[in-house]
Design a protein around this motif. Sequence first.
Motif, PDB file in Angstrom:
ATOM      1  N   LYS A   8      48.913  17.276   7.968  1.00  0.00           N
ATOM      2  CA  LYS A   8      48.092  16.166   7.530  1.00  0.00           C
ATOM      3  C   LYS A   8      48.375  14.973   8.426  1.00  0.00           C
ATOM      4  O   LYS A   8      49.536  14.617   8.614  1.00  0.00           O
ATOM      5  CB  LYS A   8      48.388  15.801   6.086  1.00  0.00           C
ATOM      6  CG  LYS A   8      47.907  16.852   5.108  1.00  0.00           C
ATOM      7  CD  LYS A   8      48.145  16.410   3.682  1.00  0.00           C
ATOM      8  CE  LYS A   8      47.641  17.448   2.720  1.00  0.00           C
ATOM      9  NZ  LYS A   8      47.873  17.062   1.337  1.00  0.00           N
ATOM     10  N   VAL A   9      47.270  14.388   8.942  1.00  0.00           N
ATOM     11  CA  VAL A   9      47.401  13.222   9.813  1.00  0.00           C
ATOM     12  C   VAL A   9      46.542  12.126   9.191  1.00  0.00           C
ATOM     13  O   VAL A   9      45.394  12.361   8.811  1.00  0.00           O
ATOM     14  CB  VAL A   9      46.900  13.552  11.237  1.00  0.00           C
ATOM     15  CG1 VAL A   9      46.977  12.322  12.116  1.00  0.00           C
ATOM     16  CG2 VAL A   9      47.684  14.692  11.839  1.00  0.00           C
ATOM     17  N   GLN A  10      47.050  10.955   9.122  1.00  0.00           N
ATOM     18  CA  GLN A  10      46.280   9.844   8.560  1.00  0.00           C
ATOM     19  C   GLN A  10      45.437   9.205   9.653  1.00  0.00           C
ATOM     20  O   GLN A  10      45.914   8.986  10.766  1.00  0.00           O
ATOM     21  CB  GLN A  10      47.239   8.806   7.955  1.00  0.00           C
ATOM     22  CG  GLN A  10      47.813   9.251   6.644  1.00  0.00           C
ATOM     23  CD  GLN A  10      48.520   8.111   5.935  1.00  0.00           C
ATOM     24  OE1 GLN A  10      48.652   7.037   6.486  1.00  0.00           O
ATOM     25  NE2 GLN A  10      48.964   8.362   4.734  1.00  0.00           N
ATOM     26  N   LYS A  11      44.164   8.884   9.273  1.00  0.00           N
ATOM     27  CA  LYS A  11      43.233   8.330  10.240  1.00  0.00           C
ATOM     28  C   LYS A  11      42.590   7.096   9.615  1.00  0.00           C
ATOM     29  O   LYS A  11      42.217   7.113   8.447  1.00  0.00           O
ATOM     30  CB  LYS A  11      42.153   9.363  10.564  1.00  0.00           C
ATOM     31  CG  LYS A  11      41.248   8.989  11.679  1.00  0.00           C
ATOM     32  CD  LYS A  11      40.334  10.168  11.974  1.00  0.00           C
ATOM     33  CE  LYS A  11      39.328   9.833  13.017  1.00  0.00           C
ATOM     34  NZ  LYS A  11      38.400  10.887  13.273  1.00  0.00           N
ATOM     35  N   ILE A  12      42.411   6.048  10.406  1.00  0.00           N
ATOM     36  CA  ILE A  12      41.835   4.803   9.883  1.00  0.00           C
ATOM     37  C   ILE A  12      40.329   4.853  10.142  1.00  0.00           C
ATOM     38  O   ILE A  12      39.873   5.041  11.264  1.00  0.00           O
ATOM     39  CB  ILE A  12      42.464   3.574  10.571  1.00  0.00           C
ATOM     40  CG1 ILE A  12      43.956   3.551  10.284  1.00  0.00           C
ATOM     41  CG2 ILE A  12      41.776   2.305  10.105  1.00  0.00           C
ATOM     42  CD1 ILE A  12      44.714   2.499  11.024  1.00  0.00           C
ATOM     43  N   VAL A  13      39.537   4.683   9.051  1.00  0.00           N
ATOM     44  CA  VAL A  13      38.073   4.742   9.150  1.00  0.00           C
ATOM     45  C   VAL A  13      37.532   3.394   8.723  1.00  0.00           C
ATOM     46  O   VAL A  13      37.947   2.843   7.720  1.00  0.00           O
ATOM     47  CB  VAL A  13      37.520   5.852   8.217  1.00  0.00           C
ATOM     48  CG1 VAL A  13      36.001   5.889   8.286  1.00  0.00           C
ATOM     49  CG2 VAL A  13      38.108   7.184   8.573  1.00  0.00           C
ATOM     50  N   GLU A  14      36.546   2.852   9.520  1.00  0.00           N
ATOM     51  CA  GLU A  14      35.930   1.572   9.160  1.00  0.00           C
ATOM     52  C   GLU A  14      34.692   1.839   8.324  1.00  0.00           C
ATOM     53  O   GLU A  14      33.819   2.626   8.704  1.00  0.00           O
ATOM     54  CB  GLU A  14      35.520   0.814  10.429  1.00  0.00           C
ATOM     55  CG  GLU A  14      36.695   0.304  11.215  1.00  0.00           C
ATOM     56  CD  GLU A  14      36.261  -0.540  12.393  1.00  0.00           C
ATOM     57  OE1 GLU A  14      35.085  -0.981  12.438  1.00  0.00           O
ATOM     58  OE2 GLU A  14      37.096  -0.759  13.278  1.00  0.00           O
ATOM     59  N   ILE A  15      34.575   1.202   7.191  1.00  0.00           N
ATOM     60  CA  ILE A  15      33.425   1.366   6.298  1.00  0.00           C
ATOM     61  C   ILE A  15      32.593   0.099   6.418  1.00  0.00           C
ATOM     62  O   ILE A  15      33.107  -0.995   6.237  1.00  0.00           O
ATOM     63  CB  ILE A  15      33.897   1.559   4.837  1.00  0.00           C
ATOM     64  CG1 ILE A  15      34.744   2.827   4.756  1.00  0.00           C
ATOM     65  CG2 ILE A  15      32.693   1.647   3.904  1.00  0.00           C
ATOM     66  CD1 ILE A  15      35.393   3.031   3.432  1.00  0.00           C
ATOM     67  N   PRO A  16      31.282   0.223   6.705  1.00  0.00           N
ATOM     68  CA  PRO A  16      30.461  -0.978   6.857  1.00  0.00           C
ATOM     69  C   PRO A  16      30.221  -1.636   5.493  1.00  0.00           C
ATOM     70  O   PRO A  16      30.080  -0.958   4.489  1.00  0.00           O
ATOM     71  CB  PRO A  16      29.161  -0.463   7.441  1.00  0.00           C
ATOM     72  CG  PRO A  16      29.109   0.973   7.058  1.00  0.00           C
ATOM     73  CD  PRO A  16      30.528   1.440   6.966  1.00  0.00           C
TER      74      PRO A  16
END
Length: 136
Positions: free
Chosen positions: A14-22
């Motif tokens: 498991k790798v954490q990923k940063i996602v931008e939400i508009p």
Amino acid sequence: VPVQKQVHVPMITKVQKIVEIPQVEIVDEHVHVPIQKHVQVPMITKVQKQVDIPQVEIVDRHVHIPIQKQRHVPMVTKVQRAVEVTVIETVEKIVDVPVVKQIEVPQIQTIEKIVEIPYIQTVEKIVEVPTVGETV
């Protein structure tokens, strides 16, 4: 001899990923709605009026009028008249007409010319040739 089997087992990482939400922005738009007013409009009505029109009747009366025509009818009268007729008498006579013919006569000119023609004369002569050993 025991057989060894190797089985690959996948590993889950498991790798954490940063996602931008508009972000959603709500914009209100103001629209002007016109106000309806009631105005009274006068209405024009047409009323039919009855008018009496007198009828005119034309009565034709046909009267037969005879037409008188005048015609000139010529009168034919037969009159006998003596006419002198000249008698033409034809006399036939055979006349010989001489026929003139033109014939082209060819003109022949004879020209004498003396021409010298070389003449070759062959003379045959028998000559005896003595051979060796023979006496003449």
